[in-house]
Design an enzyme around this catalytic site. Structure first.
Site, PDB file in Angstrom:
ATOM      1  N   ASP A   1       0.858  -1.194   0.000  1.00  0.00           N
ATOM      2  CA  ASP A   1       0.000   0.000   0.000  1.00  0.00           C
ATOM      3  C   ASP A   1       0.892   1.242   0.000  1.00  0.00           C
ATOM      4  O   ASP A   1       1.649   1.466   0.946  1.00  0.00           O
ATOM      5  CB  ASP A   1      -0.889  -0.011   1.250  1.00  0.00           C
TER       6      ASP A   1
ATOM      7  N   ASP B   1      -8.168   2.854  -2.427  1.00  0.00           N
ATOM      8  CA  ASP B   1      -8.502   3.088  -1.017  1.00  0.00           C
ATOM      9  C   ASP B   1      -8.928   4.546  -0.869  1.00  0.00           C
ATOM     10  O   ASP B   1     -10.117   4.874  -1.005  1.00  0.00           O
ATOM     11  CB  ASP B   1      -7.290   2.724  -0.143  1.00  0.00           C
TER      12      ASP B   1
ATOM     13  N   GLN C   1      -8.806   1.817   9.046  1.00  0.00           N
ATOM     14  CA  GLN C   1      -8.552   3.252   9.080  1.00  0.00           C
ATOM     15  C   GLN C   1      -7.723   3.594  10.322  1.00  0.00           C
ATOM     16  O   GLN C   1      -7.906   4.629  10.930  1.00  0.00           O
ATOM     17  CB  GLN C   1      -9.885   4.010   9.057  1.00  0.00           C
TER      18      GLN C   1
HETATM   19  C1  MUC Z   1      -4.463   2.382   4.698  1.00  0.00           C
HETATM   20  O1  MUC Z   1      -4.950   1.370   4.213  1.00  0.00           O
HETATM   21  O2  MUC Z   1      -4.071   3.246   3.933  1.00  0.00           O
HETATM   22  C2  MUC Z   1      -3.293   4.756   6.452  1.00  0.00           C
HETATM   23  C3  MUC Z   1      -3.717   5.918   5.872  1.00  0.00           C
HETATM   24  C4  MUC Z   1      -5.092   5.798   5.668  1.00  0.00           C
HETATM   25  O3  MUC Z   1      -5.836   6.588   5.120  1.00  0.00           O
HETATM   26  O4  MUC Z   1      -5.522   4.592   6.126  1.00  0.00           O
HETATM   27  C5  MUC Z   1      -4.446   3.890   6.694  1.00  0.00           C
HETATM   28  C6  MUC Z   1      -4.362   2.512   6.188  1.00  0.00           C
HETATM   29 MG    MG Z   2      -4.600   2.143   2.071  1.00  0.00          MG
END
Ligand code: MUC
Ligand code: MG
Length: 367
Positions: A191, A242, A294
């Site tokens: 990610d 995302d 989150q």
């Molecule tokens: C993720 O999946 O990105 C870190 C930043 C965000 O917006 O969520 C987390 C986990």
């Molecule tokens: Mg993410």
């Protein structure tokens, strides 16, 4: 049954170890506990995690929008009038974490009133979720040590590796070290939290072609519209949206424009109601989903797991449900436990959230 009051209580619980990623870092869970009261005496509970680097919300903005706008709009309505309630809340744009906490608290009330667990109301597919653990930025040897610890302590065998650093060679080296140390039995995906450009992403993916990555998530900014589409067209693994797909309309846009081929569903930003809409969209489009995190505390994790286990599509792969392990404490009276790589859903009516009063008194910031 009518809604009579909504509490929005700020609290702060330090992290034992901060989570670092391309768009920010989290050192303390500075969340908002949301409680929706009714004239029947039933109270629904959920938590809102502010993520200013993703949605622009802060702890104070969540409290302000709930107190000044949302609560007056829904006082006197029944928790069952969810479409009416959402029509009211959606008059205000944005504020996804605040809206989602309200939505999940309402489902908690409905479950309690019916004497049924929310996970069964939503879909009742299974009573557990396999867990995926998120490994944040650190030197490669520390990332390996963390993953090995999580695997040996909790039996977790799926890891999401945060990438998006510059130079990207640090991330490539970390992913390679993880694959070498953990072997071929673990599942790895990455990610980028929008940290790389499309060309950096393409080069990094080429450099990691032999690492058997399952997915790549949000490697470069979705606003780089054409470059991202170019990247996704050339990427040989599903590309998860995302931050770029935080509501149903964005999901449609990302998938139809060819800018994503899989979707992260996070109950912290789409609650249960809109998460179901996103899930059904993904079923209709025929794309995979991942139950995302989150950076939730235990309350948020419990909500997320209840949603994930309720549905076939979310339950078929490991959900991101372990971020709370990095926190020094939490508000739940009975802490969540991950065993054999699995988190079991709470039994009992509603969401089964029981807050420990002494913990809330210790961590709340409004008294
Ligand atoms: C993720 O999946 O990105 C870190 C930043 C965000 O917006 O969520 C987390 C986990
Ligand atoms: Mg993410």
């Amino acid at each position: 049954m009518k809604i009579t009051r909504v509490d929005s209580i700020p609290f702060s619980i330090p992290y034992r170890k901060p989570l670092k990623f391309a768009s920010g870092e989290v050192h303390a869970a500075e969340h908002v506990l949301v409680r929706v009261h009714t004239d029947s005496g039933l109270v629904g509970t959920a938590e809102a995690p502010p993520r200013p680097f993703t949605y622009g919300e802060t702890q104070q903005s969540i409290i302000a929008v709930i107190e000044k706008i949302f609560t007056p709009q829904i006082l006197g309505l029944s928790p069952l009038e969810r479409e009416l309630i959402h029509e009211q809340l959606d008059r205000t744009v944005g504020n996804p974490a605040a809206k989602s906490a309200m939505d999940m608290a309402l489902w908690d009330i409905i479950g309690q009133a019916a004497g049924i667990p929310v996970t069964e109301l939503l879909g009742g597919y299974t009573d557990r979720m396999r867990v995926s653990h998120m490994v944040g930025f650190a030197p490669a040897d520390q990332m390996v040590a963390e993953a090995e610890h999580i695997r040996s302590t909790y039996g977790v065998t799926t890891f999401k590796v945060k990438v998006g650093r510059k130079p990207f060679t640090d991330d490539v080296a970390a992913c390679r070290a993880l694959r070498t140390a953990l072997g071929s039995d673990v599942e790895l995906y990455i990610d980028g939290n929008r940290g790389w450009t499309a060309s950096e992403s393409a080069r990094a993916l080429r450099a990691m072609e032999d690492l058997d990555l399952t997915f790549a998530e949000e490697l470069c900014p979705a606003d780089d519209v054409l470059s991202r589409r170019w990247l996704v067209a050339r990427t040989r693994i599903p590309f998860i949206a995302d931050e770029s797909a935080t509501r149903p309309a964005e999901v449609t846009r990302e998938l139809l424009s060819g800018s994503a081929t899989a979707i992260s569903i996070k109950t912290a930003r789409t609650g249960f109601t809109a998460s179901q809409r996103v899930l059904h969209q993904c079923e209709g489009f025929g794309v995979e989903v991942v139950l995302g995190n989150q950076i939730d505390g235990q309350i948020g994790t419990l909500c997320s797991a209840a949603f994930g286990a309720a549905h076939r599509l979310t339950a078929q792969r490991a959900g991101e449900l372990s971020n709370f392990l990095d926190m020094s404490d939490d508000l739940l009276a009975e802490p969540l436990e991950i065993e054999n790589g699995t988190l079991r859903i709470r039994e009992g009516a509603g969401l089964g959230i029981e807050i420990a009063p002494e913990k809330l008194a210790r961590y709340r910031q409004d008294l």
